[in-house]
Design a protein around this motif. Structure first.
Motif, mmCIF file in Angstrom:
data_model
loop_
_atom_site.group_PDB
_atom_site.id
_atom_site.type_symbol
_atom_site.label_atom_id
_atom_site.label_comp_id
_atom_site.label_asym_id
_atom_site.label_seq_id
_atom_site.Cartn_x
_atom_site.Cartn_y
_atom_site.Cartn_z
ATOM 1 N N SER A 47 -1.701 2.951 -10.493
ATOM 2 C CA SER A 47 -2.452 4.193 -10.283
ATOM 3 C C SER A 47 -2.527 4.995 -11.580
ATOM 4 C CB SER A 47 -1.786 5.032 -9.196
ATOM 5 O OG SER A 47 -1.672 4.304 -7.991
ATOM 6 N N PHE A 48 -1.406 5.030 -12.307
ATOM 7 C CA PHE A 48 -1.383 5.749 -13.584
ATOM 8 C C PHE A 48 -2.327 5.104 -14.594
ATOM 9 C CE2 PHE A 48 0.481 5.772 -17.886
ATOM 10 C CZ PHE A 48 0.339 7.119 -18.178
ATOM 11 N N ILE A 49 -2.311 3.783 -14.671
ATOM 12 C CA ILE A 49 -3.177 3.079 -15.633
ATOM 13 C C ILE A 49 -4.648 3.300 -15.290
ATOM 14 C CG2 ILE A 49 -3.854 0.803 -16.464
ATOM 15 C CD1 ILE A 49 -0.942 -0.057 -16.160
ATOM 16 N N VAL A 50 -4.974 3.256 -14.003
ATOM 17 C CA VAL A 50 -6.361 3.489 -13.580
ATOM 18 C C VAL A 50 -6.800 4.898 -13.967
ATOM 19 C CG1 VAL A 50 -7.858 3.771 -11.572
ATOM 20 C CG2 VAL A 50 -6.331 1.809 -11.705
ATOM 21 N N GLY A 51 -5.966 5.889 -13.659
ATOM 22 C CA GLY A 51 -6.312 7.264 -14.019
ATOM 23 C C GLY A 51 -6.440 7.456 -15.515
ATOM 24 N N LEU A 52 -5.525 6.849 -16.282
ATOM 25 C CA LEU A 52 -5.562 6.971 -17.739
ATOM 26 C C LEU A 52 -6.822 6.334 -18.307
ATOM 27 C CD1 LEU A 52 -4.234 7.683 -20.431
ATOM 28 C CD2 LEU A 52 -2.993 5.508 -20.307
ATOM 29 N N TYR B 208 -5.392 17.392 -10.605
ATOM 30 C CA TYR B 208 -4.043 17.341 -10.042
ATOM 31 C C TYR B 208 -3.979 18.123 -8.727
ATOM 32 C CZ TYR B 208 0.985 18.266 -9.608
ATOM 33 O OH TYR B 208 2.274 18.380 -9.143
ATOM 34 N N GLY B 209 -4.538 19.322 -8.736
ATOM 35 C CA GLY B 209 -4.542 20.120 -7.517
ATOM 36 C C GLY B 209 -5.336 19.466 -6.398
ATOM 37 N N ALA C 72 6.562 16.656 -9.406
ATOM 38 C CA ALA C 72 6.884 16.759 -10.833
ATOM 39 C C ALA C 72 6.549 15.456 -11.559
ATOM 40 C CB ALA C 72 8.358 17.098 -11.012
ATOM 41 N N LEU C 73 6.828 14.325 -10.916
ATOM 42 C CA LEU C 73 6.502 13.030 -11.528
ATOM 43 C C LEU C 73 4.996 12.883 -11.721
ATOM 44 C CD1 LEU C 73 7.387 10.196 -12.438
ATOM 45 C CD2 LEU C 73 7.200 9.456 -10.061
ATOM 46 N N ALA C 74 4.229 13.238 -10.695
ATOM 47 C CA ALA C 74 2.771 13.149 -10.801
ATOM 48 C C ALA C 74 2.245 14.101 -11.880
ATOM 49 C CB ALA C 74 2.134 13.467 -9.453
ATOM 50 N N VAL D 50 -3.923 10.814 -9.075
ATOM 51 C CA VAL D 50 -2.852 11.664 -8.543
ATOM 52 C C VAL D 50 -2.626 11.361 -7.068
ATOM 53 C CG1 VAL D 50 -2.205 14.049 -8.017
ATOM 54 C CG2 VAL D 50 -3.213 13.486 -10.234
ATOM 55 N N PHE D 51 -3.709 11.201 -6.319
ATOM 56 C CA PHE D 51 -3.601 10.892 -4.892
ATOM 57 C C PHE D 51 -2.785 9.622 -4.666
ATOM 58 C CE2 PHE D 51 -5.414 8.306 -1.425
ATOM 59 C CZ PHE D 51 -5.032 9.080 -0.335
ATOM 60 N N LEU D 52 -3.088 8.564 -5.399
ATOM 61 C CA LEU D 52 -2.379 7.305 -5.224
ATOM 62 C C LEU D 52 -0.923 7.410 -5.677
ATOM 63 C CD1 LEU D 52 -5.111 4.761 -6.376
ATOM 64 C CD2 LEU D 52 -4.307 5.161 -4.052
ATOM 65 N N MET D 53 -0.681 8.094 -6.802
ATOM 66 C CA MET D 53 0.691 8.219 -7.297
ATOM 67 C C MET D 53 1.561 9.005 -6.314
ATOM 68 S SD MET D 53 0.414 8.752 -11.445
ATOM 69 C CE MET D 53 -0.821 10.051 -11.399
ATOM 70 N N VAL D 54 1.050 10.133 -5.850
ATOM 71 C CA VAL D 54 1.832 10.955 -4.924
ATOM 72 C C VAL D 54 1.984 10.260 -3.584
ATOM 73 C CG1 VAL D 54 1.929 13.175 -3.716
ATOM 74 C CG2 VAL D 54 1.160 13.077 -6.081
ATOM 75 N N MET D 55 0.943 9.579 -3.130
ATOM 76 C CA MET D 55 1.027 8.875 -1.851
ATOM 77 C C MET D 55 2.094 7.782 -1.889
ATOM 78 S SD MET D 55 -0.177 8.776 1.226
ATOM 79 C CE MET D 55 -1.800 9.506 1.289
ATOM 80 N N MET D 56 2.131 7.013 -2.961
ATOM 81 C CA MET D 56 3.108 5.932 -3.060
ATOM 82 C C MET D 56 4.534 6.469 -3.167
ATOM 83 S SD MET D 56 1.644 2.987 -2.846
ATOM 84 C CE MET D 56 0.648 3.767 -1.581
ATOM 85 N N THR D 57 4.728 7.446 -4.037
ATOM 86 C CA THR D 57 6.082 7.980 -4.210
ATOM 87 C C THR D 57 6.541 8.752 -2.972
ATOM 88 O OG1 THR D 57 5.144 9.896 -5.371
ATOM 89 C CG2 THR D 57 5.935 8.068 -6.713
ATOM 90 N N SER D 58 5.609 9.395 -2.271
ATOM 91 C CA SER D 58 5.964 10.110 -1.040
ATOM 92 C C SER D 58 6.363 9.130 0.056
ATOM 93 C CB SER D 58 4.791 10.970 -0.562
ATOM 94 O OG SER D 58 4.483 11.968 -1.501
ATOM 95 N N LEU D 59 5.671 8.015 0.116
ATOM 96 C CA LEU D 59 6.031 6.991 1.092
ATOM 97 C C LEU D 59 7.437 6.464 0.820
ATOM 98 C CD1 LEU D 59 5.165 5.213 3.468
ATOM 99 C CD2 LEU D 59 4.175 3.616 1.821
ATOM 100 N N PHE D 60 7.759 6.250 -0.447
ATOM 101 C CA PHE D 60 9.085 5.766 -0.802
ATOM 102 C C PHE D 60 10.147 6.815 -0.484
ATOM 103 C CE2 PHE D 60 12.166 4.371 -4.269
ATOM 104 C CZ PHE D 60 12.648 3.313 -3.518
ATOM 105 N N ALA D 61 9.852 8.088 -0.781
ATOM 106 C CA ALA D 61 10.799 9.163 -0.470
ATOM 107 C C ALA D 61 11.037 9.257 1.032
ATOM 108 C CB ALA D 61 10.275 10.491 -1.012
ATOM 109 N N GLY D 62 9.979 9.081 1.818
ATOM 110 C CA GLY D 62 10.126 9.113 3.270
ATOM 111 C C GLY D 62 10.966 7.962 3.793
ATOM 112 N N ILE D 63 10.780 6.783 3.206
ATOM 113 C CA ILE D 63 11.570 5.616 3.618
ATOM 114 C C ILE D 63 13.047 5.853 3.312
ATOM 115 C CG2 ILE D 63 12.026 3.193 3.078
ATOM 116 C CD1 ILE D 63 9.006 2.834 2.728
#
Length: 368
Positions: free
Chosen positions: A253-258, A305-306, A336-338, A20-33
């Motif tokens: 990140s999703f594959i690693v978590g899964l 997740y939390g 929501a994606l995470a 979750v940390f990696l997924m949110v971090m990556m998508t948050s970075l993209f949203a910020g860009i």
């Protein structure tokens, strides 16, 4: 059973947390860009932008002829239309160093798109050599100038008459200066066309479609603020490597978590298969065992997740405190994606385990 098995529980929790940390971090970075890439559109705040059809980002404007401004003003439904200059320049500071800046030239009469000042008076922009500096993450690159401090721009003297705050910071690490349109085109070398954009305000939202058609007939493009934001976002998503790289990192990140959660939970079920068999032997129904496994997976997944969200927001907060240029932005879409990916991880993990538990027979357990 799961919580008491501290090794398995910790491994499962850790895997989901870091996924979750990696997924949110990556998508948050993209949203910020994406948010910072459209910072000029956000800060200027015009309802409709008119530009050359080849423009893809607000930073890469294509100059338009002066007659277009008069033509746009004559279109039915237009309340007002003003020119906007956007260009790059080099500023020479007092210590002799040079700093690249973005110069925004506002319409001399109306000053449409002007920033909100935290110091100074907006009327001072009409004074000789007057510029307004923006107090954002790049403010320090100009030496944090105060009112009355001067600099040199293309062998012309510039004088700070105001310090402004903006809603969105720039993406490219370049400080921003505001001045009048006439001064901007006087101080900065240009081609024969000098209008970067035309800022338009319609008399009513219903007039926008007809205005777009008339502008298109003139050979140019009219976009609302939201449409221009989307155009810039599409450029960074599909025509640069940023979107692809972020997507790949999120998938990894999703594959690693899964893989971690599914393997760990399946191992836990195998090690406790005799307990599930014993529960079956004393009368536990299949749906009760299914509910037990789903509860365990759901509890662990939501806890991870939390923890992952908390870890991500903490890291982003610390990074922004130390690095003002850091662009990550946590949005509801990212969360929501995470959450959707965590639910999918939980579903796959529980499905594999439930199949194994439902197939076990008490006779096989007691015989062993």
């Amino acid at each position: 059973m799961l919580v008491n098995d501290r090794g398995k529980f910790s491994a499962l929790l850790l895997g989901i947390t870091f996924a979750v940390f990696l997924m949110v971090m990556m998508t948050s970075l993209f949203a910020g860009i994406l948010a910072r890439s459209a910072s000029t559109v956000t800060n200027v705040g015009a309802s409709v932008w008119i530009m050359d059809p080849a423009v893809q980002t607000v930073a890469n404007s294509i100059p338009m002829p002066d007659y277009l401004l008069d033509a746009v003003r004559s279109i039915d439904g237009v309340d007002y239309a003003v020119p906007l200059y956007s260009g790059g320049a080099l500023v020479k500071l007092h210590d002799g160093t040079y700093q690249a800046v973005t110069v925004m030239g506002l319409d001399d009469t109306s000053l449409v798109g002007r920033p909100k000042l935290e110091k100074g008076n907006i009327q001072d922009i009409y004074a000789e050599n007057a510029f307004i500096v923006v107090d954002d993450a790049e403010y320090g690159k100009l030496g944090k100038p105060d009112i009355g401090q001067d600099f040199e721009l293309n062998d012309n003297r510039g004088l700070v008459v105001g310090v402004a705050k903006v809603n969105a910071f720039s993406l490219f690490g370049v400080p921003t200066l505001y001045t009048t349109y006439s001064r901007a085109i006087e101080y900065i070398p240009n081609t024969r066309f000098t209008i970067s954009y035309i800022l338009l305000e319609p008399k009513s939202p219903n007039a926008i479609p007809s205005i777009k058609k008339e502008v298109a007939r003139l050979g140019y493009l009219a976009l609302t603020k939201g449409e221009f934001d989307d155009r810039i976002a599409d450029f960074y998503k599909y025509q640069t490597g940023i979107g692809t790289n972020i997507m790949l990192m999120t998938i990894i990140s999703f594959i690693v978590g899964l893989s971690i959660s599914a393997q760990t939970f399946y191992t836990f079920v195998l090690e406790n298969l005799d307990k599930f068999g014993a529960l079956k032997a004393i009368g536990a129904k299949g749906y009760e065992l299914t509910y037990m496994i789903l509860f365990q997976v759901t509890f662990t997944s939501l806890t991870g997740y939390g923890l992952g969200i908390g870890l991500c927001t903490t890291m982003i907060g610390l990074a922004k405190a130390r690095l003002p240029d850091y662009a990550a932005l946590v949005t509801m879409t990212n969360l929501a994606l995470a959450l959707g990916m965590v639910v999918l991880i939980a579903a796959v993990s529980s499905y594999i385990s439930i199949r194994k538990v439902l197939r076990v027979e008490p006779f096989d357990i007691f015989r062993g």
